[in-house]
Design an enzyme around this catalytic site. Structure first.
Site, short mmCIF file in Angstrom:
data_model
loop_
_atom_site.label_atom_id
_atom_site.label_comp_id
_atom_site.label_asym_id
_atom_site.label_seq_id
_atom_site.Cartn_x
_atom_site.Cartn_y
_atom_site.Cartn_z
N ASP A 66 43.30 -76.29 27.75
CA ASP A 66 42.21 -75.30 27.70
C ASP A 66 41.79 -75.21 26.24
O ASP A 66 42.56 -74.75 25.39
CB ASP A 66 42.73 -73.95 28.21
CG ASP A 66 41.68 -72.86 28.11
OD1 ASP A 66 40.63 -73.07 27.45
OD2 ASP A 66 41.91 -71.77 28.67
N TYR A 159 24.29 -69.82 26.44
CA TYR A 159 24.53 -71.26 26.35
C TYR A 159 23.70 -71.85 25.22
O TYR A 159 24.20 -72.66 24.42
CB TYR A 159 24.20 -71.90 27.70
CG TYR A 159 24.40 -73.40 27.75
CD1 TYR A 159 25.67 -73.96 27.91
CD2 TYR A 159 23.31 -74.26 27.66
CE1 TYR A 159 25.84 -75.34 27.97
CE2 TYR A 159 23.48 -75.64 27.72
CZ TYR A 159 24.73 -76.17 27.88
OH TYR A 159 24.91 -77.54 27.94
N LYS A 163 25.19 -73.92 21.97
CA LYS A 163 24.87 -75.33 21.70
C LYS A 163 24.15 -75.49 20.35
O LYS A 163 24.28 -76.53 19.70
CB LYS A 163 24.05 -75.91 22.85
CG LYS A 163 24.87 -76.04 24.13
CD LYS A 163 26.03 -77.02 23.93
CE LYS A 163 27.04 -77.01 25.04
NZ LYS A 163 28.11 -77.98 24.85
N1 LIG Z 1 24.90 -81.92 32.61
C1 LIG Z 1 23.90 -81.63 31.82
O1 LIG Z 1 22.74 -81.63 32.23
C2 LIG Z 1 24.13 -81.31 30.36
C3 LIG Z 1 23.00 -81.13 29.56
C4 LIG Z 1 23.18 -80.86 28.21
C5 LIG Z 1 24.46 -80.78 27.67
N2 LIG Z 1 25.52 -80.94 28.48
C6 LIG Z 1 26.84 -80.83 27.85
O2 LIG Z 1 27.64 -81.93 28.18
C7 LIG Z 1 29.02 -81.53 28.27
C8 LIG Z 1 29.59 -81.93 29.62
O3 LIG Z 1 28.79 -81.35 30.63
P1 LIG Z 1 28.95 -81.73 32.16
O4 LIG Z 1 27.61 -81.63 32.75
O5 LIG Z 1 29.73 -82.97 32.31
O6 LIG Z 1 29.83 -80.47 32.65
P2 LIG Z 1 30.79 -80.32 33.93
O7 LIG Z 1 30.82 -78.86 34.25
O8 LIG Z 1 30.35 -81.25 34.99
O9 LIG Z 1 32.19 -80.76 33.35
C9 LIG Z 1 32.76 -80.00 32.29
C10 LIG Z 1 34.24 -80.23 32.24
O10 LIG Z 1 34.77 -79.33 31.26
C11 LIG Z 1 35.92 -78.71 31.81
N3 LIG Z 1 36.19 -77.42 31.19
C12 LIG Z 1 35.58 -76.24 31.41
N4 LIG Z 1 36.15 -75.27 30.69
C13 LIG Z 1 37.15 -75.84 29.99
C14 LIG Z 1 38.10 -75.37 29.06
N5 LIG Z 1 38.17 -74.07 28.72
N6 LIG Z 1 38.95 -76.25 28.50
C15 LIG Z 1 38.91 -77.56 28.84
N7 LIG Z 1 38.05 -78.06 29.73
C16 LIG Z 1 37.17 -77.22 30.30
C17 LIG Z 1 35.64 -78.61 33.29
O11 LIG Z 1 36.82 -78.42 34.05
C18 LIG Z 1 34.94 -79.93 33.57
O12 LIG Z 1 35.84 -80.96 33.88
C19 LIG Z 1 29.02 -80.03 28.01
O13 LIG Z 1 29.29 -79.80 26.65
C20 LIG Z 1 27.61 -79.61 28.35
O14 LIG Z 1 27.23 -78.45 27.67
C21 LIG Z 1 25.41 -81.22 29.82
#
Ligand SMILES: NC(=O)c1ccc[n+]([C@@H]2O[C@H](COP(=O)([O-])OP(=O)(O)OC[C@H]3O[C@@H](n4cnc5c(N)ncnc54)[C@H](O)[C@@H]3O)[C@@H](O)[C@H]2O)c1
Length: 258
Positions: A66, A159, A163
């Protein structure tokens, strides 16, 4: 069998490596020759990703982590070093979207819950991996920011704030650690089809209609795939980007070019 790849010999730690973009990053890094520490709070999914990587000849291990818990971060970064050697690539990927509320309705607790993961988590992981990189005289830190760290939108202001912070932290750390041979860059994904976006759509309407609406937002005509981001991460992780630090890579199907 993994042949010599773009990140062969490197040790990568990916936070939030069980699902979505983190999962894809871990897989790509392993396919390109890195030993990968997959970390997450979802242990079954994280272990499944490691099993898939190992089945295809890659090197990976799973650790529960975590990112908002500094003691866990300290312990896991040490254990990864013991198993694979010093961490040379850190992908700060774990994050949550937080509450969908206008700013005046957000509680202090909701603010702290999100910031503890999205910002403090990046700080803790960077803080505890940096000494290993400083000792080695090399390293690449890759922070997942977002186009929401650059642009405004009316849905998830917390959020956005988190970011934007990650984006700024990346630039500052790039300046502090450049002389130590450590590069720090951030990636700004647009809309990527992951559980993050799918869960948002499930709780705010219809997933199929939502997918079409998200597709239509992007000049290239579709939402991105996790690998679209992982390929950018591989670039920053590899020596191909050895002259690149403090920069930002937008991968968003043209969304922010308007
Ligand atoms: N998907 C999008 O459209 C998008 C767009 C812009 C930025 N992002 C960024 O990309 C990254 C990944 O996003 P995603 O879409 O794969 O998200 P997701 O929710 O699909 O996966 C996120 C992962 O982080 C884990 N997680 C959550 N809280 C946690 C904690 N406290 N400690 C450790 N792990 C934890 C979750 O269990 C999950 O496996 C993030 O930083 C997100 O902000 C995603």
């Amino acid at each position: 069998m993994v042949m010599k790849g773009r990140v062969s010999g490197k040790v990568a730690l990916v936070t939030g490596g069980a699902l979505g973009i983190g999962r894809a990053c871990a897989k790509r890094l392993a396919a390109e020759g890195a030993a990968v520490a997959v970390t997450d709070v979802l242990d079954a999914e994280g272990q499944a990703n490691v099993n898939e990587i190992c089945l295809t000849g890659g090197t990976a291990g799973y650790w529960h982590l975590d990112v908002s818990n500094e003691q866990e971060v300290q312990d896991v970064t040490r254990m990864v070093k013991t198993k694979f050697g010093p961490i040379s690539v850190l992908v700060n990927n774990a994050a949550v979207s937080g509450v969908t509320k206008p700013t005046h309705e957000i509680s202090a607790e909701e603010w702290e819950d999100l910031m503890n993961i999205n910002v403090k988590g990046v700080f803790f992981c960077t803080k505890h991996v940096l000494p290993q990189m400083i000792d080695a005289g090399t390293g690449s830190v890759i922070n997942l920011s977002s186009i929401y760290g650059i642009m405004g939108a009316s849905d998830i202001p917390l959020y956005h704030a988190s970011k934007g912070a990650v984006r700024s932290m990346s630039r500052a750390d790039a300046m502090i650690y450049a002389s130590k041979g450590i590069r720090v860059n951030s990636v700004q994904p647009g809309f990527i089809w992951t559980p993050f976006v799918q869960n948002y759509l499930k709780t705010h309407g219809n997933i199929e209609a939502g997918r079409k609406a998200f597709d239509a937002l992007n000049p290239l005509g579709n939402v991105g795939e996790p690998d679209d981001i992982a390929y950018g991460v591989i670039y920053f992780a590899s020596e191909e980007s050895k002259f690149v630090t403090g920069t930002e890579l937008i991968i968003d199907g043209g969304y922010s070019a308007r």
